[in-house]
Design a protein around this motif. Structure first.
Motif, short mmCIF file in Angstrom:
data_model
loop_
_atom_site.label_atom_id
_atom_site.label_comp_id
_atom_site.label_asym_id
_atom_site.label_seq_id
_atom_site.Cartn_x
_atom_site.Cartn_y
_atom_site.Cartn_z
N GLY A 139 -41.42 3.97 -59.65
CA GLY A 139 -42.04 3.90 -60.98
C GLY A 139 -42.16 5.28 -61.61
O GLY A 139 -42.02 5.44 -62.82
N CYS A 140 -42.43 6.30 -60.73
CA CYS A 140 -42.57 7.68 -61.23
C CYS A 140 -41.23 8.24 -61.66
O CYS A 140 -41.14 9.02 -62.60
CB CYS A 140 -43.15 8.59 -60.15
SG CYS A 140 -44.67 8.00 -59.42
N GLN A 141 -40.17 7.90 -60.90
CA GLN A 141 -38.88 8.55 -61.07
C GLN A 141 -37.94 7.79 -62.01
O GLN A 141 -37.08 8.39 -62.62
CB GLN A 141 -38.19 8.69 -59.70
CG GLN A 141 -39.03 9.39 -58.66
CD GLN A 141 -39.17 10.87 -58.93
OE1 GLN A 141 -38.31 11.48 -59.55
NE2 GLN A 141 -40.28 11.46 -58.49
N TYR A 143 -38.86 4.88 -64.20
CA TYR A 143 -39.33 4.20 -65.41
C TYR A 143 -38.91 4.93 -66.68
O TYR A 143 -38.33 4.33 -67.60
CB TYR A 143 -40.85 4.00 -65.39
CG TYR A 143 -41.32 3.36 -66.68
CD1 TYR A 143 -41.21 1.98 -66.85
CD2 TYR A 143 -41.80 4.12 -67.74
CE1 TYR A 143 -41.58 1.39 -68.05
CE2 TYR A 143 -42.16 3.53 -68.94
CZ TYR A 143 -42.06 2.17 -69.08
OH TYR A 143 -42.40 1.59 -70.26
N LEU A 144 -39.17 6.23 -66.75
CA LEU A 144 -38.84 6.96 -67.99
C LEU A 144 -37.34 7.10 -68.18
O LEU A 144 -36.85 7.13 -69.30
CB LEU A 144 -39.52 8.34 -67.99
CG LEU A 144 -41.02 8.32 -68.25
CD1 LEU A 144 -41.60 9.72 -68.19
CD2 LEU A 144 -41.35 7.70 -69.62
N LEU A 145 -36.58 7.16 -67.05
CA LEU A 145 -35.12 7.20 -67.16
C LEU A 145 -34.61 5.91 -67.81
O LEU A 145 -33.77 5.95 -68.71
CB LEU A 145 -34.48 7.34 -65.78
CG LEU A 145 -34.56 8.71 -65.10
CD1 LEU A 145 -33.85 8.66 -63.76
CD2 LEU A 145 -33.91 9.76 -65.98
N HIS A 148 -35.63 5.93 -71.42
CA HIS A 148 -34.73 6.83 -72.14
C HIS A 148 -33.42 6.13 -72.50
O HIS A 148 -32.90 6.26 -73.58
CB HIS A 148 -34.37 8.04 -71.25
CG HIS A 148 -35.15 9.26 -71.57
ND1 HIS A 148 -34.84 10.10 -72.59
CD2 HIS A 148 -36.24 9.78 -70.98
CE1 HIS A 148 -35.71 11.09 -72.62
NE2 HIS A 148 -36.58 10.92 -71.65
N ARG A 154 -40.53 -1.71 -75.40
CA ARG A 154 -41.97 -1.89 -75.42
C ARG A 154 -42.33 -3.35 -75.12
O ARG A 154 -43.18 -3.65 -74.31
CB ARG A 154 -42.49 -1.53 -76.80
CG ARG A 154 -43.70 -0.67 -76.79
CD ARG A 154 -43.94 -0.10 -78.14
NE ARG A 154 -43.00 0.97 -78.44
CZ ARG A 154 -43.19 1.86 -79.41
NH1 ARG A 154 -44.25 1.76 -80.18
NH2 ARG A 154 -42.33 2.81 -79.63
N ARG A 157 -41.10 -4.78 -71.51
CA ARG A 157 -41.86 -4.28 -70.37
C ARG A 157 -43.04 -5.19 -70.07
O ARG A 157 -43.27 -5.59 -68.94
CB ARG A 157 -42.36 -2.87 -70.65
CG ARG A 157 -43.18 -2.29 -69.54
CD ARG A 157 -43.85 -1.02 -70.02
NE ARG A 157 -44.59 -1.24 -71.25
CZ ARG A 157 -45.80 -1.76 -71.27
NH1 ARG A 157 -46.41 -2.09 -70.16
NH2 ARG A 157 -46.43 -1.94 -72.41
N PHE B 64 -46.73 2.97 -64.39
CA PHE B 64 -45.99 2.63 -63.17
C PHE B 64 -45.90 3.80 -62.22
O PHE B 64 -45.01 3.87 -61.38
CB PHE B 64 -44.61 2.09 -63.54
CG PHE B 64 -44.71 0.95 -64.50
CD1 PHE B 64 -45.23 -0.27 -64.06
CD2 PHE B 64 -44.37 1.09 -65.83
CE1 PHE B 64 -45.38 -1.32 -64.94
CE2 PHE B 64 -44.52 0.04 -66.71
CZ PHE B 64 -45.02 -1.17 -66.28
N CYS B 65 -46.81 4.72 -62.37
CA CYS B 65 -46.78 5.97 -61.61
C CYS B 65 -47.87 5.93 -60.55
O CYS B 65 -49.06 5.89 -60.86
CB CYS B 65 -47.00 7.10 -62.61
SG CYS B 65 -47.39 8.66 -61.86
N ASN B 94 -45.67 3.76 -73.54
CA ASN B 94 -45.22 3.26 -74.83
C ASN B 94 -44.94 4.38 -75.82
O ASN B 94 -45.02 4.18 -77.03
CB ASN B 94 -46.26 2.29 -75.40
CG ASN B 94 -46.39 1.06 -74.54
OD1 ASN B 94 -45.40 0.48 -74.11
ND2 ASN B 94 -47.63 0.68 -74.23
N LEU B 105 -38.79 13.27 -67.50
CA LEU B 105 -38.00 12.21 -66.85
C LEU B 105 -38.73 11.61 -65.67
O LEU B 105 -38.34 10.57 -65.15
CB LEU B 105 -36.64 12.76 -66.42
CG LEU B 105 -35.73 13.18 -67.57
CD1 LEU B 105 -34.45 13.79 -67.05
CD2 LEU B 105 -35.41 11.99 -68.46
N GLN B 106 -39.74 12.27 -65.17
CA GLN B 106 -40.52 11.71 -64.08
C GLN B 106 -42.00 11.90 -64.36
O GLN B 106 -42.39 12.79 -65.13
CB GLN B 106 -40.14 12.36 -62.75
CG GLN B 106 -40.53 13.83 -62.67
CD GLN B 106 -40.51 14.35 -61.23
OE1 GLN B 106 -40.61 13.59 -60.28
NE2 GLN B 106 -40.38 15.65 -61.08
N THR B 107 -42.82 11.07 -63.74
CA THR B 107 -44.27 11.23 -63.86
C THR B 107 -44.87 11.31 -62.47
O THR B 107 -44.31 10.71 -61.55
CB THR B 107 -44.89 10.04 -64.62
OG1 THR B 107 -44.48 8.83 -64.00
CG2 THR B 107 -44.53 10.06 -66.08
#
Lengths: 163, 147
Positions: A139-141, A143-145, A148, A154, A157, B64-65, B94, B105-107
């Motif tokens: 989720g840390c690595q 999700y944002l990828l 992106h 939105r 999810r 999700f972190c 969001n 790119l990561q959290t």
């Protein structure tokens, strides 16, 4: 976030489950690489089972995953209490990522693409092994990828991950 | 592929993934010094204020972190122990535009801003508390001398 089962979970539970998944994926890869049709079929069936387990974790939540119950009843009583509890949303998201990888493998396998089975099983293995052994948090690595790349919107999810 | 070759592939995969994990872990939480000419303002990350007079620990999180709550406690503690230092946590779940703007790119990802709002350090992953405290105090020392 207001559901009662959204309380914290033992972070070691998902890592235990990821360990089982990683071993099953290794068996899948091994079987898929063998020359006999029987072994390839067994690999395909095993990948379907693993994908279904990921689907279970994704839609029912990590707390209701069979490996989670195994951990709670067999493993956790033998361990010291966890240092702290974790939000179940990140490991549930990790189940979703596992479902994506193994799902693509199953679709390719069903379409007769033999390399799809071992290749996507290998992707899922990397994620599950890192999660289990190194406490890698998908989720840390990821999700944002994915956000992106526009793969997670939105609205989507909320529907897919808070089931 | 023969059973022996298939077994070799499986062993190689485990070895490569282990190497990947060791590399990943060695990079997580390291404090990287950065030089950025642009200043960050609270409005850039969608908040009204709350930045510190001397420094700000700007944390980016998502729902999700798994390591964000622990990071929140560490950063909150570091900020609480020091005058003029604030901890600000931004949820990017969001807010893809903010993630893109700061190339997150990561959290958790943490930016250390000085009193003027310049990005002085960046940490990907859960910060190593001692390393971060050292860097933070270094930045605070400079600010103190300048003022």
């Amino acid at each position: 976030m207001s559901q009662p089962e959204q309380r914290g979970i033992d972070p070691r539970g998902p890592r235990f489950g990821a360990g089982i998944t990683a071993v099953l994926l290794l068996v899948t890869i091994f079987l898929a690489l063998l020359p006999t049709a029987g072994a390839k079929l067994a690999a395909f069936v095993l990948l379907i089972v693993i994908a279904l387990l990921f689907a279970w974790g994704t839609f029912a939540g990590i707390q209701r995953h069979p490996y989670g119950l195994l951990f709670k009843n067999l493993v956790r009583p033998r361990l010291a209490p966890p240092a702290e509890l974790e939000n179940p949303a990140p490991p549930t998201f990790a189940q979703f990522v596992g479902l994506l990888f193994t799902g693509v493998g199953v679709i390719l396998g069903a379409g007769g693409v033999e390399w799809g089975v071992w290749l996507f099983a290998a992707f899922a293995f990397v994620a599950a092994f890192l999660n289990s052994v190194f406490a890698y948090c998908l989720g840390c690595q990821i999700y944002l990828l994915l956000a992106h790349a526009g793969l997670l919107g939105r609205s989507r999810r909320g529907e897919t991950l808070h089931a | 592929m023969s059973p022996l070759a298939a077994a070799a592939v499986v062993v190689a995969l485990v070895a490569a993934t282990t190497l990947l994990g060791v590399l990943w872990r060695s990079r997580q939480g390291r404090v990287r010094t950065t030089v950025h000419p642009a200043l960050v303002r609270p409005s850039d990350v969608g908040v009204d204020g709350g930045f510190g007079e001397r420094a700000t620990l700007l944390q980016f999180s998502t729902e999700f972190c798994a390591y964000c709550p622990a990071t929140r406690r560490v950063l909150g503690g570091l900020a609480g122990e020091r005058d003029g230092v604030e901890h600000v946590d931004i949820d990017l779940t969001n807010a893809p535009a903010v993630a893109k703007r700061f190339n997150v790119l990561q959290t958790p990802t943490t930016l250390v801003l000085d009193g003027a709002g310049a990005i002085r350090a960046r940490i990907g992953g859960a910060p190593r508390p001692r390393e971060l405290a050292e860097r933070l105090d270094q930045i605070l020392g400079e600010t103190h001398v300048a003022a």
